[in-house]
Design a protein around this motif. Structure first.
Motif, short mmCIF file in Angstrom:
data_model
loop_
_atom_site.label_atom_id
_atom_site.label_comp_id
_atom_site.label_asym_id
_atom_site.label_seq_id
_atom_site.Cartn_x
_atom_site.Cartn_y
_atom_site.Cartn_z
N ASP A 151 0.83 -1.21 0.00
CA ASP A 151 0.00 0.00 0.00
C ASP A 151 0.86 1.26 0.00
OD1 ASP A 151 -2.39 1.39 -0.07
OD2 ASP A 151 -2.59 1.48 2.11
N VAL A 152 1.88 1.26 -0.85
CA VAL A 152 2.78 2.41 -0.97
C VAL A 152 2.08 3.50 -1.77
CG1 VAL A 152 5.01 3.22 -1.85
CG2 VAL A 152 4.82 0.94 -0.83
N PRO A 153 2.06 4.74 -1.31
CA PRO A 153 1.42 5.82 -2.07
C PRO A 153 2.05 5.98 -3.45
CG PRO A 153 1.90 6.51 0.18
CD PRO A 153 2.58 5.20 -0.01
N VAL A 154 1.26 6.51 -4.37
CA VAL A 154 1.69 6.61 -5.77
C VAL A 154 2.99 7.40 -5.91
CG1 VAL A 154 1.06 7.55 -8.02
CG2 VAL A 154 -0.64 6.31 -6.67
N ARG A 155 3.10 8.52 -5.21
CA ARG A 155 4.32 9.31 -5.29
C ARG A 155 5.53 8.48 -4.89
NH1 ARG A 155 5.61 14.63 -5.36
NH2 ARG A 155 3.45 15.32 -5.04
N GLU A 156 5.40 7.69 -3.84
CA GLU A 156 6.52 6.89 -3.35
C GLU A 156 6.82 5.69 -4.25
OE1 GLU A 156 8.51 7.76 -1.09
OE2 GLU A 156 7.41 9.51 -0.40
N SER B 228 -13.39 12.15 1.03
CA SER B 228 -13.40 11.23 -0.11
C SER B 228 -12.13 11.38 -0.93
CB SER B 228 -14.62 11.50 -1.01
OG SER B 228 -15.83 11.40 -0.27
N THR B 229 -11.61 10.26 -1.41
CA THR B 229 -10.46 10.26 -2.32
C THR B 229 -10.82 9.48 -3.57
OG1 THR B 229 -9.54 8.31 -1.21
CG2 THR B 229 -8.78 10.47 -0.44
N PHE B 230 -9.92 9.51 -4.55
CA PHE B 230 -10.20 8.86 -5.83
C PHE B 230 -9.72 7.41 -5.82
CE2 PHE B 230 -10.31 13.35 -6.80
CZ PHE B 230 -11.42 13.44 -7.62
N ASN B 231 -10.52 6.55 -6.43
CA ASN B 231 -10.23 5.12 -6.45
C ASN B 231 -9.17 4.79 -7.50
OD1 ASN B 231 -10.65 2.37 -5.77
ND2 ASN B 231 -11.91 2.12 -7.59
N THR B 232 -8.13 4.07 -7.09
CA THR B 232 -7.07 3.58 -7.99
C THR B 232 -6.51 4.68 -8.88
OG1 THR B 232 -8.37 1.55 -8.05
CG2 THR B 232 -6.39 1.61 -9.41
N PRO B 233 -6.00 5.76 -8.32
CA PRO B 233 -5.45 6.84 -9.15
C PRO B 233 -4.17 6.41 -9.85
CG PRO B 233 -4.97 7.24 -6.85
CD PRO B 233 -5.85 6.03 -6.89
N MET B 234 -3.96 6.92 -11.06
CA MET B 234 -2.76 6.62 -11.84
C MET B 234 -1.93 7.87 -12.06
SD MET B 234 -3.08 3.40 -12.21
CE MET B 234 -1.82 3.02 -13.42
N ASP B 235 -2.18 8.91 -11.29
CA ASP B 235 -1.46 10.18 -11.40
C ASP B 235 -1.21 10.66 -9.98
OD1 ASP B 235 -1.08 12.71 -13.54
OD2 ASP B 235 -1.48 13.30 -11.48
N VAL B 236 0.00 11.19 -9.73
CA VAL B 236 0.37 11.62 -8.38
C VAL B 236 -0.56 12.72 -7.88
CG1 VAL B 236 2.19 12.70 -7.01
CG2 VAL B 236 2.78 10.94 -8.68
N THR B 237 -0.84 13.69 -8.74
CA THR B 237 -1.71 14.80 -8.33
C THR B 237 -3.08 14.30 -7.92
OG1 THR B 237 -0.55 16.35 -9.80
CG2 THR B 237 -2.78 16.96 -9.09
#
Length: 276
Positions: free
Chosen positions: A72-77, A242-251
């Motif tokens: 569960d590593v954040p996208v940026r990392e 609320s957050t976005f599900n399965t984001p593919m962009d850091v922003t």
């Protein structure tokens, strides 16, 4: 209501010459997962995980992403892990005002505008306010101008002794909730800007109760409310994020939409009078 852009936190640099192994080990230990458990989740072996963490084996790009997913590593990392392993970053970081995000930006604007008269806002990974509706601006009435200079930060505005803090009836409880929320985020993300913000707002003084002041009568709620004074009334809200599900962009991965739902009929009635 307009989406505004602010600077984003820079990606964490990987330790020079150490590869992805130490970073992966740090994430595994942070998640309190054994090498064997991670190996079973990632369809690998504990021996291979050990070799990766000690630098005896270079993981493939696919393996880095698979391990990051199970940790569960954040996208940026995840980009930082890929760079440390010698691969190109996989996830772009598109500026919020880029035309490619027009549909997303317009959708968020419509969402929080449609939520009026109830308060709603959009924040980034360090709680900078990117957009806010009229309900939020109503709560901010009377806050000194210097605290409203961009970039607006919802944690500063809420907990600063000259911000919302003096108006919050249950400040100690709400402050504890916000600090615990930030602590969880710090545990999830390796973000120095977020840690610096936490240390700043945690150091703000908490006003003592006035002499002879009685504590507010406890009211049964289904979740901890934000009880804030406005125009001589006490308004009560329940916060939802609320957050976005399965984001593919850091922003996009670091965006959050917070809505404040009225917690009692009196708050509903008062807010409705503002738009009638």
């Amino acid at each position: 209501m307009t989406i505004v852009t602010t600077g984003t936190a820079a990606p964490q640099a990987a330790p020079a010459g150490k590869g992805a192994g130490p970073l992966l080990r740090a994430w595994r230990e942070r998640r309190r997962i054994s090498q064997l458990e991670l190996a079973l989740r990632a369809d690998s072996s504990a021996r291979h995980i050990s070799f990766i963490e000690t630098g005896r084996s270079r993981p493939s790009e696919e393996m880095v992403l698979r391990l990051a997913e199970h940790l569960d590593v954040p996208v940026r990392e995840r980009n930082a892990l890929l760079l440390a392993a010698g691969y190109a970053p996989r996830y772009p970081e598109t500026p919020l005002d880029d035309p490619a995000l027009d549909a997303l930006r317009t959708g968020m604007e419509r969402l929080i505008t449609g939520y009026e008269p109830y308060p709603a806002l959009v924040v980034d990974a360090v709680y900078n306010v990117l957009a806010a509706n009229r309900g939020i601006m109503m709560l901010m009435e009377g806050i000194p101008g210097e605290l409203l200079q961009p970039p607006l930060n919802v944690m500063r505005l809420t907990l600063h002794p000259r911000g919302l803090a003096p108006r919050i009836r249950n400040l100690r409880e709400w402050r504890g909730h916000l600090l615990a929320q930030m602590e969880r985020q710090i545990a999830l993300h390796r973000s120095e800007p977020l840690r610096a913000l936490y240390e700043e707002v945690a150091a703000y003084p908490v006003p003592d109760a006035a002499p002879g002041e009685e504590p507010a009568e406890p009211v049964p709620y289904f979740a901890l409310p934000l009880q804030v004074e406005h125009a001589g009334r006490t308004l009560s809200f329940i916060s939802s994020i609320s957050t976005f599900n399965t984001p593919m962009d850091v922003t996009v991965a670091e965006l959050a939409i917070e809505t404040l739902l009225p917690a009692d009929p009196a708050t509903v009635k008062y807010l409705q009078t503002l738009v009638s």
